[in-house]
Design an enzyme around this catalytic site. Structure first.
Site, PDB file in Angstrom:
ATOM      1  N   TYR A   1      31.194   2.860  75.266  1.00  0.00           N
ATOM      2  CA  TYR A   1      31.834   1.533  75.297  1.00  0.00           C
ATOM      3  C   TYR A   1      33.294   1.686  75.688  1.00  0.00           C
ATOM      4  CZ  TYR A   1      34.214  -2.617  73.481  1.00  0.00           C
ATOM      5  OH  TYR A   1      35.015  -3.725  73.355  1.00  0.00           O
TER       6      TYR A   1
ATOM      7  N   LYS B   1      35.688   0.109  78.890  1.00  0.00           N
ATOM      8  CA  LYS B   1      36.928  -0.650  78.751  1.00  0.00           C
ATOM      9  C   LYS B   1      38.089   0.055  79.443  1.00  0.00           C
ATOM     10  CE  LYS B   1      36.024  -4.376  76.474  1.00  0.00           C
ATOM     11  NZ  LYS B   1      36.085  -5.656  77.203  1.00  0.00           N
TER      12      LYS B   1
END
Lengths: 253, 457
Positions: free
Chosen positions: A159, A163
């Site tokens: 994740y 980002k």
């Protein structure tokens, strides 16, 4: 139009169902935003929110279906929104999946899917939106990044890396758009207590959707390029990023 | 017309937007452009002295009128000039003063075009006696949004004059105008200056003494509070007659027009003008002003255009820019004026260059001046002003006053109709002239002028 003190009259949110998105839109409507378009995976679930926004003074509130993964649909969706509703003073990119790290480590397709949604989907829709903002001659883009952009941590690096990639893209796009009088704000929150992170262990400098929303509105007013939420995280991450790996590893983040 | 895509702002250097900017060199080319109905509309732009977004048009076309500046006719016997709309008042004054004429209404800077002066229906320090700029305009040539050139006088039917005076350029493009002039004997002013210790004093002196002077303005300290709330320096003047300035060169043009040798640097830090620095300046300025001084001779340019002494002084506010808040409150609403000053000083707002004037009755449908007290002040564009200025807008609207659209950059559209009771009439004249919404500006978008709620572009 965005006025001289940075108040906007219209906002389009991609990821309109997210807690941060809703907190931001509530703040904007309490000011002078009267046109709100929420593009979400499940627009039907937003009926309550839409009613609330109308009560708060928004004149145009609409929820449309948005699939971050369906790259081919993005042009059509964005054109439809701008053609029907006119200028959008602010566009907020607030979608992203957290994913299950342990599962993704075993299943590379799942991991690739997460990267596709969070990174590729964002790149695609940002470029589609940027095209329309350039045509309209003005606009403020807001991209929700993360402190992971400074240093990815082991516990959710898949994740985190999505980002980090989005952060870099957004910075570059922001530079590209400067000459077009379009501002781009990259928001780097620490861990935010939302429905997405429910049940997760809290960390220092965790924050709330309301605080992130306040930082977004203030950042848009100031034409800032990057905001950290909470603000001290800027210094904290500066240190953490330069921490030698053996020490960083010991922090067990 | 060659168009270049450029970022534009108002004088406050806030809220930039991109537009296709083209320089206009003939009235015929204007008609052609309007008939072509460019994407996202057109607005005319002069010298960019509107503080907010009146002369910019995001994603659309902006006509730079400043190259259209010829004088067509100068009637020195009757005092009338016919001139292109892109000529600046400064250029006109430079020509007129040596010939013994002046403009009957001038604003605080000479860097304003004739077209801008009409579209903003500017006023000066003599509104209480002489009205606004458009009160001295005999006629103007307007290229309508449909592409026809018409001569407009106050007698023209369908209210075109009243809609264009102060109409913010939204009724078409003004290409030339015929203006009545004021005869003068010297290039100097006879100036009376006095200090007033508080708001009551300055208002009383202006009310009793204004009729005796052609020009009257009070510099007001918006940071003063308590018993000194509204302390001011009242400056009143008249054109000096020949007998009072015998040893000065008569009508010397250089007295009226000075080249600004001082220029603000290209880059200034934000926050140079903040409460502490402005308070220090205000204290010094107030103390330096004479308690009472009568009949001092001052050159025209120093009296009318003190700010023109520094080029690009708007850069002093840094990249964050600034805004000007100017409103008028009807006579009788003095209590609201006091409340506004209390709110400003209470909030610690770094209000610079505040002036107080008395206005007489006004005419244009969307024109700002109306009988009452007008207060104008500059503020650095900091986010903490949002709540304060919204509150002031409400106070002003509730007291029957209004905010000046040529200075405005953040008024909420909801308040416009209460501030401008003739808005509906203006809209119907505008609709008749521009059914296809060819004329558009960022101001018109922001305030919903000439747009329907659904199509906000």
């Amino acid at each position: 139009m965005k006025d001289s003190l940075g108040s906007v009259q219209s906002v389009l949110v991609l990821g309109g169902g997210s807690d941060i998105a809703l907190a931001t839109v509530r703040l904007l409507v309490a000011d002078r935003t009267r046109k709100v378009i929420l593009a979400a995976r499940a627009p039907e679930r937003l009926a309550g929110v839409m009613a609330e926004l109308r009560c708060a003074g928004a004149q145009t509130v609409e929820a449309v279906a948005f699939d971050a993964d369906a790259i081919d649909s993005h042009d059509r969706l964005i054109d439809d929104i701008f053609d029907r509703h006119g200028d959008m003073d602010m566009v907020l990119i607030a979608f992203g999946r957290l994913g299950d790290q342990a599962s993704m480590l075993e299943n590379h397709q799942e991991a690739a899917g997460l990267i596709h949604t969070n990174f590729t989907g964002s790149v695609s829709v940002l470029l589609a939106v940027a095209r329309r903002l350039r045509t309209q001659g003005h606009g403020s883009l807001v991209v929700l990044s993360s402190v992971a952009a400074e240093r990815v941590r082991r516990s959710n690096f898949i994740y985190g890396s999505s980002k980090a990639g989005l952060d870099g893209f957004a910075q570059g796009l922001g530079e590209e758009l400067t000459a077009s009088a379009i501002s781009l704000l990259v928001v780097r929150p620490g861990m935010v207590h939302t429905k997405m992170t429910k049940g997760m262990k809290s960390v220092p400098f965790a924050t709330t959707p309301e605080k992130v929303a306040a930082a977004i509105v203030a950042g848009v007013r100031r034409n800032a390029r990057i905001v950290w939420v909470p603000a001290p995280l800027r210094g904290v991450m500066f240190v953490l990023r330069h921490l030698p790996t053996p020490l960083f590893r010991r922090l067990d983040l | 017309m060659v168009e270049v895509v450029r970022g534009l702002t108002g004088w406050g250097r806030t809220a930039p937007t991109m537009a296709r900017v083209g320089s206009v060199t003939s009235a015929e080319s204007v008609a052609e452009i309007l008939r072509a109905r460019p994407v996202r509309g057109v607005i005319a732009r002069g010298l960019g002295r509107a503080y907010g977004d009146a002369a910019q048009n995001a994603g659309g076309t902006v006509l730079d009128m400043t190259s259209l500046g010829k004088i067509h006719d100068l009637d020195l016997r009757n005092g009338r000039i016919t001139v292109d709309a892109g000529a600046s008042l400064g250029d006109l004054i430079a020509v007129l003063v040596p010939l013994g004429w002046f403009l009957p209404v001038v604003p605080g800077t000479r860097h304003v075009t004739v077209g801008g002066a009409i579209a903003s229906d500017i006023h000066g320090k003599n509104h209480h006696l002489e009205g606004s700029f458009c009160d001295h305009v005999r006629s103007f040539e307007l290229v309508t949004p449909k592409g026809d050139q018409v001569t407009v006088t106050p007698e023209t039917p369908a209210g075109i004059f009243a809609a264009t005076a102060g109409g913010m350029g939204l009724t078409g493009v003004i290409v030339s105008a015929s203006i009545d002039l004021l005869a003068i004997e010297t290039a100097h002013m006879a100036v009376d200056t006095e200090r007033a210790g508080d708001l009551e004093q300055v208002m009383a002196r202006m009310t009793s003494g204004d009729a005796d002077h052609r020009y009257s303005v009070a510099w007001i300290d918006c940071l003063a509070h308590g018993r000194q709330l509204g302390r001011s320096v009242l400056i009143r003047g008249d054109h000096a007659p020949a007998r009072d300035a015998p040893d000065l060169r008569r009508r010397s043009a250089s007295s009226a027009v000075s080249v600004a040798r001082l220029a603000a640097p290209r880059w200034m830090p934000n926050g140079l003008l903040r409460h502490s620095t402005v308070a220090a300046f205000n204290e010094a300025y107030f103390r330096h002003a004479p308690t009472r001084e009568l009949g001092r001779l001052q050159p025209l340019h120093g009296f009318f255009f003190p700010l023109d002494a520094m080029r690009d002084w708007n850069r002093m506010y840094g990249r964050q820019g600034f805004l000007q808040y100017q409103m008028v409150l009807p006579f009788g609403a003095e209590a609201s004026l006091r409340m506004i000053l209390e709110r400003l000083s209470g909030a610690g707002a770094a209000a610079c260059l505040a002036v107080l004037k008395r206005l007489g009755p006004g005419r244009g449908l969307l024109s700002f001046p109306t009988s009452g007290w007008t207060l104008a002040l500059d503020l650095p564009a900091t986010s903490d002003l949002v709540g304060l200025l919204d509150a002031l807008d409400l106070l002003v609207a509730n007291a029957g006053g209004r905010v000046y659209l040529s200075k405005d950059s953040r008024l909420r559209p909801e308040l416009l109709s209460s501030m401008y009771p003739d808005l509906e009439s203006w809209e119907s004249v505008r609709q008749g002239l521009d059914p296809n919404r060819v004329m558009r500006s960022d101001l018109s978008r922001r305030l919903g002028l000439g747009t329907t709620a659904a199509t906000q572009s």
